[in-house]
Design an enzyme around this catalytic site. Structure first.
Site, PDB file in Angstrom:
ATOM      1  N   VAL A   1      -2.029  -7.503  -4.436  1.00 37.08           N
ATOM      2  CA  VAL A   1      -1.667  -8.240  -3.285  1.00 37.08           C
ATOM      3  C   VAL A   1      -2.850  -9.073  -3.645  1.00 37.08           C
ATOM      4  O   VAL A   1      -4.918  -8.585  -3.456  1.00 37.08           O
ATOM      5  CB  VAL A   1      -1.565  -7.912  -2.402  1.00 37.08           C
ATOM      6  CG1 VAL A   1      -1.287  -8.336  -1.080  1.00 37.08           C
ATOM      7  CG2 VAL A   1      -0.414  -6.696  -2.683  1.00 37.08           C
TER       8      VAL A   1
ATOM      9  N   ALA B   1      -5.259  11.575   7.945  1.00 37.33           N
ATOM     10  CA  ALA B   1      -3.208  11.407   6.946  1.00 37.33           C
ATOM     11  C   ALA B   1      -2.392  11.568   8.189  1.00 37.33           C
ATOM     12  O   ALA B   1      -1.618  11.129   7.717  1.00 37.33           O
ATOM     13  CB  ALA B   1      -3.474  12.654   6.238  1.00 37.33           C
TER      14      ALA B   1
ATOM     15  N   ASP C   1      -5.978   3.663   7.785  1.00 31.98           N
ATOM     16  CA  ASP C   1      -6.533   2.678   8.246  1.00 31.98           C
ATOM     17  C   ASP C   1      -7.118   1.718   8.768  1.00 31.98           C
ATOM     18  O   ASP C   1      -8.755   1.100   8.991  1.00 31.98           O
ATOM     19  CB  ASP C   1      -7.164   3.090   6.868  1.00 31.98           C
ATOM     20  CG  ASP C   1      -8.063   5.045   6.079  1.00 31.98           C
ATOM     21  OD1 ASP C   1      -7.387   5.590   8.144  1.00 31.98           O
ATOM     22  OD2 ASP C   1      -8.314   5.102   5.697  1.00 31.98           O
TER      23      ASP C   1
ATOM     24  N   GLY D   1      -0.136   5.194   0.083  1.00 33.91           N
ATOM     25  CA  GLY D   1      -1.120   5.544   0.876  1.00 33.91           C
ATOM     26  C   GLY D   1      -0.058   6.592   1.403  1.00 33.91           C
ATOM     27  O   GLY D   1       1.223   6.693   1.467  1.00 33.91           O
ATOM     28  N   PHE D   2      -0.758   7.360   2.679  1.00 37.99           N
ATOM     29  CA  PHE D   2       0.151   7.947   3.577  1.00 37.99           C
ATOM     30  C   PHE D   2       1.057   6.967   4.204  1.00 37.99           C
ATOM     31  O   PHE D   2       2.581   7.678   4.181  1.00 37.99           O
ATOM     32  CB  PHE D   2      -0.138   8.543   4.141  1.00 37.99           C
ATOM     33  CG  PHE D   2      -1.498  10.449   3.173  1.00 37.99           C
ATOM     34  CD1 PHE D   2      -0.241  10.763   3.003  1.00 37.99           C
ATOM     35  CD2 PHE D   2      -2.190   9.734   3.521  1.00 37.99           C
ATOM     36  CE1 PHE D   2      -1.049  12.042   2.135  1.00 37.99           C
ATOM     37  CE2 PHE D   2      -3.158  11.266   2.144  1.00 37.99           C
ATOM     38  CZ  PHE D   2      -2.485  11.813   2.233  1.00 37.99           C
TER      39      PHE D   2
ATOM     40  N   GLY E   1       0.890  -1.784   0.440  1.00 34.34           N
ATOM     41  CA  GLY E   1       0.451  -0.178  -0.357  1.00 34.34           C
ATOM     42  C   GLY E   1       0.747   1.291  -0.010  1.00 34.34           C
ATOM     43  O   GLY E   1       1.769   1.336   0.509  1.00 34.34           O
TER      44      GLY E   1
ATOM     45  N   GLU F   1     -16.557  19.304   2.695  1.00 36.06           N
ATOM     46  CA  GLU F   1     -15.598  19.698   1.942  1.00 36.06           C
ATOM     47  C   GLU F   1     -16.354  19.251  -0.002  1.00 36.06           C
ATOM     48  O   GLU F   1     -16.250  20.825  -0.867  1.00 36.06           O
ATOM     49  CB  GLU F   1     -14.367  19.337   1.087  1.00 36.06           C
ATOM     50  CG  GLU F   1     -13.342  20.103   2.732  1.00 36.06           C
ATOM     51  CD  GLU F   1     -12.144  19.285   3.320  1.00 36.06           C
ATOM     52  OE1 GLU F   1     -11.378  19.656   4.315  1.00 36.06           O
ATOM     53  OE2 GLU F   1     -11.786  18.450   2.722  1.00 36.06           O
TER      54      GLU F   1
END
Lengths: 441, 441
Positions: free
Chosen positions: B83, B319, B304, B17-18, B15, B174
């Site tokens: 994966v 994040a 997460d 991501g952040f 992964g 947002e």
């Protein structure tokens, strides 16, 4: 809406390419209502497609929103729809949405790829005619390198990083040069485990030289430049079959490749009509000297879909031809609106240019002056920047070019596939007529 | 490749991501080989997805190419693969490509949308979790307006320009604010025939206030700001069913709409494993204080997908949490490589912020300072610009923001759907092992 109820005659333009958009722009102040129909909501600046495919620039930089264009044309409106059929008897365009009646019609629907009967080509080659094609090609190229990096099978790896481009016209040449640069400069740094000398870009041209519409020595210069940069240029060769794993040449050579890019053949893309239209080669429609259909003086066919001659030679299908035809047709429609006869179209050929790679281009100006090298390269960039619609697009493209020129790295290297799940908003309506056109939409 | 043959221990991070990217970056100088696996070749800067969906910025501006990142990390390599399964017994990650053995494993696979059992939601709502989602949403919104402009059916038109957003967290807020601005400022000019007062943005929140993770008065401020700008905020309301043409609320109100955007529920996105993992709510994996699995001290779950508490409250999935966990895990792996025990993770909450619309934001800093209005708006923009990866991305995003702020028009309004025809390069290989890792790739 019934034609008799309209207060101004309606000009319907099918297709928002160079020809159609120019026609709409030049009709801005005509005493007519202008309706521009296209199945996309943007105008594509086709000459830079190859730069999208090779990661130079963003897709949106060469896709000008048509509704933004319409804001500048008070008498024009845009309709996003696919044209299904043209009914000349009823003077009506049938679309995926409501049908559209016309008083004047301009068919500017361009061309599409023709696979010349090569087995496997429709299924296993990648076209490069639309923005979607260019993005899909970029995704495909990057994905081939990703796959190559994760395999130990050297044959598969060689297949994955061999790229065959069919067609030695400007699109094939420009794509070959840009792809070779992408591999040698940018991807080499991204994939340090791959031996990039194994990566091959092969340009296959059936004729005996590249850029057949330019003087022979420019074609030879182009071959020399591409070869010096590592592109394999194969002249007088045809691709006779394509599969998911190979391209077979006319001499039975089999090139193992996962990527065959087809830039070779085009055929006019004319919507179905209620009667047969007189067609010339490539299915182009034969038009009169003023670009009208012989028996429909208020129906024009322009751009790649029209068969038009200039000094006895057919036009080849480049942007300036389409633009000049758009201007001429707009002028002729304005004449007809004033009760005058349309005047014949004549093409003024300012010249042609093609870009090969960094610092190398060719140009042939006013049928006389032949240029090659750095000057022609700079000229090509300048011309395309000038004609690119949108001030901020120009600025962004220039910035991308400068950045690429200086740091030799491509900005756009993401594999982004966005599935098309658009038109499922509702089952298709069957509406009898268009909405009220007294307001702009 | 057999683990015994490797000269350095291998850390596999699933992964990008952040959490995953931060881990890889912080392991740059560790005495280990780092392998980062993701099914995309770019890192998505998720906080700005809503700006892609509403045409503020280009997709590539928030998609940082992972191979560009890898160039800066000499001991790391990237593998583009899905994966399929993690085999703890064999210490092996099975992928769509060759399997990857590990010595240390970091599972940073994020979360996915959870539809909370609402009938119709999986089929008829639009998610906004990936870049593809955001582009598809932009395409969908623009297409709804195009359809609305070409229909005379006022009911259908109202349905097409009604947008329901489910979920009053930061994403929902947002998106609601930005969509309302897109409609009122940009699309109003593009569609002069549409009455934009008919266009409705409806934000549905199950709780009694928006932004439940912030102090109550900030949530109230947010509702007030959104309502003042024309967004319909419905609190203490749930969506109980969704169809292609409507959303039904808990009180049986039926909202005719072609667009329901789902930002409400998330669930951890953990790959299949060879044994059951201890799961908490939202399927998040329970980890020890140092973020490891209880019986696998060299397997970490972060971001997460992990259930982690801070002062007795579970982390919410923003994040900064993922970034801090990535740093902590990298430090712990470095400790383990030196024979030391990992140390417990603790989260330092600098604060949270959300943007509402032009000149309006909210922020809650260090658990104390609450801000709202222009200052919080500017703070949000500054923070996100600072954290956005890539210098040229920062510059381009800033330019897009300034341009939008000044001329009140969105740059990116093209409907571009690119079909995914990538993985058909070849039938999938079944390879016994990874390519030689002694070289970087």
């Amino acid at each position: 809406m019934n034609a008799a109820l309209r207060d101004r005659p309606r000009v319907v333009i099918i297709g928002a390419g160079f020809a159609g958009v120019r026609t709409a722009q030049k009709l801005a102040h005509a005493a007519a209502e202008v309706v521009l129909v296209d199945c996309r909501n943007y105008h594509t600046f086709v000459p830079l497609l190859y730069q999208v495919a090779t990661g130079f620039i963003e897709p949106s930089q060469i896709a000008y929103p048509l509704r933004k264009l319409m804001r500048q044309l008070p008498s024009a409106r845009f309709i996003l729809a696919e044209v299904r059929r043209v009914d000349f008897a009823a003077r009506r365009v049938e679309t995926s949405g409501p049908p559209i009646d016309y008083d004047y019609l301009v068919i500017a629907t361009g061309s599409q790829t023709k696979f010349l009967g090569v087995p496997g080509a429709p299924d296993h080659t990648l076209p490069m005619r639309t923005l979607e094609d260019a993005i899909a090609l970029r995704n495909h190229i990057l994905h081939c390198f990703e796959r190559a990096a994760s395999t130990t099978d050297w044959q598969l790896r060689a297949q994955l990083i061999t790229f065959v481009i069919v067609g030695g016209g400007p699109t094939g040449v420009e794509l070959a040069g840009a792809l070779q640069e992408l591999i040698r400069e940018s991807l080499r740094k991204d994939f340090p485990s791959l031996d990039m000398t194994q990566a091959r870009v092969i340009l296959v041209q059936s004729g005996d030289r590249l850029l057949a519409n330019l003087p022979p020595h420019l074609g030879k210069y182009t071959s020399r430049q591409l070869r010096r940069r590592g592109v394999k240029v194969q002249l007088q060769t045809k691709v006779k079959a394509v599969s998911a794993r190979s391209a077979t040449l006319a001499d039975e050579t089999v090139l193992p490749t996962s990527t065959v890019i087809w830039t070779a053949g085009v055929v006019a893309n004319i919507p179905p009509t209620d009667r047969d239209l007189p067609a010339a080669k490539q299915n182009k429609i034969v038009v009169g000297p003023a670009l009208q259909l012989a028996d429909h003086p208020r129906v024009y066919v322009i751009g790649d879909g029209a068969y038009v001659e200039d000094s006895g030679e057919p036009l080849v299908g480049v942007a300036p031809e389409a633009l000049q035809q758009g201007s001429a047709v707009a002028a002729n429609i304005k004449r007809q609106l004033r009760g005058l006869d349309p005047v014949p179209f004549s093409y003024f050929n300012k010249g042609r240019a093609a870009i090969i790679a960094r610092n190398a281009g060719v140009a042939h100006l006013f049928g006389k002056l032949a240029m090659s090298g750095f000057g022609a390269w700079l000229l090509w960039l300048g011309i395309h920047l000038y004609y690119l619609p949108g001030l901020s697009n120009r600025w962004n493209v220039l910035a991308s070019w400068l950045k690429d020129y200086i740091i030799r790295d491509r900005a756009v290297r993401q594999i982004i596939a966005v599935p098309s799940r658009l038109p499922q908003v509702l089952p298709e309506e069957t509406q009898p007529e268009m909405p009220d056109l007294s307001q702009k939409s």
